[in-house]
Motif scaffolding. Sequence first.
Motif, PDB file in Angstrom:
ATOM      1  N   VAL A 190       5.458   9.916   0.079  1.00 11.36           N
ATOM      2  CA  VAL A 190       4.900   8.657   0.386  1.00 11.36           C
ATOM      3  C   VAL A 190       5.905   7.434   0.856  1.00 11.36           C
ATOM      4  O   VAL A 190       6.876   7.639   0.562  1.00 11.36           O
ATOM      5  N   GLU A 244      -2.456   9.011   7.911  1.00 10.40           N
ATOM      6  CA  GLU A 244      -3.096   7.684   7.892  1.00 10.40           C
ATOM      7  C   GLU A 244      -3.640   7.476   6.435  1.00 10.40           C
ATOM      8  O   GLU A 244      -4.099   6.225   6.198  1.00 10.40           O
ATOM      9  N   ARG A 292       3.809   0.557   2.649  1.00 11.50           N
ATOM     10  CA  ARG A 292       3.391  -0.221   3.736  1.00 11.50           C
ATOM     11  C   ARG A 292       2.774  -1.691   3.467  1.00 11.50           C
ATOM     12  O   ARG A 292       2.321  -1.832   2.040  1.00 11.50           O
ATOM     13  N   GLY A 328       0.645  -4.488   2.341  1.00 14.91           N
ATOM     14  CA  GLY A 328      -0.679  -4.500   2.130  1.00 14.91           C
ATOM     15  C   GLY A 328      -1.442  -6.206   2.409  1.00 14.91           C
ATOM     16  O   GLY A 328      -0.618  -6.849   3.010  1.00 14.91           O
ATOM     17  N   CYS A 384      -3.889  12.046  -1.465  1.00 12.23           N
ATOM     18  CA  CYS A 384      -4.131  11.316  -0.265  1.00 12.23           C
ATOM     19  C   CYS A 384      -5.501  10.971   0.096  1.00 12.23           C
ATOM     20  O   CYS A 384      -6.599  12.013  -0.245  1.00 12.23           O
ATOM     21  N   THR A 385      -5.999   9.829   0.341  1.00 12.37           N
ATOM     22  CA  THR A 385      -7.539   9.542   0.712  1.00 12.37           C
ATOM     23  C   THR A 385      -7.818  10.111   1.951  1.00 12.37           C
ATOM     24  O   THR A 385      -8.969  10.457   2.146  1.00 12.37           O
ATOM     25  N   THR A 441      -3.850   6.899   2.065  1.00 11.67           N
ATOM     26  CA  THR A 441      -3.044   6.198   1.137  1.00 11.67           C
ATOM     27  C   THR A 441      -3.328   6.863  -0.345  1.00 11.67           C
ATOM     28  O   THR A 441      -4.051   7.884  -0.287  1.00 11.67           O
ATOM     29  N   ILE A 501       0.871  -1.125  -0.012  1.00 13.23           N
ATOM     30  CA  ILE A 501      -0.139  -0.044  -0.036  1.00 13.23           C
ATOM     31  C   ILE A 501       0.865   1.150   0.076  1.00 13.23           C
ATOM     32  O   ILE A 501       1.909   1.489   0.768  1.00 13.23           O
ATOM     33  N   VAL A 502       0.772   2.228  -1.075  1.00 16.72           N
ATOM     34  CA  VAL A 502       1.444   3.469  -0.820  1.00 16.72           C
ATOM     35  C   VAL A 502       0.667   4.315   0.120  1.00 16.72           C
ATOM     36  O   VAL A 502      -0.327   4.843  -0.088  1.00 16.72           O
ATOM     37  N   GLY A 503       1.556   4.635   1.034  1.00 16.70           N
ATOM     38  CA  GLY A 503       0.697   5.584   2.318  1.00 16.70           C
ATOM     39  C   GLY A 503       1.423   6.767   2.237  1.00 16.70           C
ATOM     40  O   GLY A 503       2.438   7.019   1.768  1.00 16.70           O
ATOM     41  N   HIS A 504       0.596   7.845   2.428  1.00 14.59           N
ATOM     42  CA  HIS A 504       0.959   9.058   2.750  1.00 14.59           C
ATOM     43  C   HIS A 504       1.792   9.179   4.160  1.00 14.59           C
ATOM     44  O   HIS A 504       1.342   9.143   5.210  1.00 14.59           O
ATOM     45  N   THR A 531      -4.458   7.767  -3.964  1.00 11.71           N
ATOM     46  CA  THR A 531      -5.609   7.559  -4.800  1.00 11.71           C
ATOM     47  C   THR A 531      -5.223   7.525  -6.464  1.00 11.71           C
ATOM     48  O   THR A 531      -3.881   7.769  -6.567  1.00 11.71           O
TER      49      THR A 531
END
Length: 149
Positions: free
Chosen positions: A141, A120, A144, A146, A129-130, A122, A113-116, A124
């Motif tokens: 980024v 918290e 993380r 998945g 960022c979601t 991720t 998972i590509v996280g910010h 889009t």
Amino acid sequence: MALPRTYESQNCSIARSLEVVGDRWTMLVIRSAFEGVRRFDDFQDVLGVARNVLTDRLGRLCAEGIMRRVPYQERPERFEYRLTRKGVELWPAMMTLLMWGDRHYAPEGPPVIVGHRGCEGTLTRRLTCTSCGADLEPTDVEPRPGPGA
């Protein structure tokens, strides 16, 4: 009829781009560079690629201005390979390919998972960022694990 090995006769930016980055090892070298890999032996360890193939791909990426060699040791002379601005501009294409692969070839869920970073949220499909809606760049980024890890 076999496809030609080069696309020089085609007036197409996709074909011309594929001439440079259309090889699986090349794309995996670029992916590893985005993940922070810099040194030849580290690329080889992470990818499991033959030395001659890696030498060829790194040389081509440097010749195309996608990566550059940066000395980090004088005796013996050793180099790191770093993405140039041109190389960093491949990030949106890499992320789009990653998300496409997650949708179509990750039945257990995305392995990464590509996280910010610091948030918290991720990434889009629009590279925002979601959670907070920020436009994200490669330095914003972090990977993380998945569900498919």
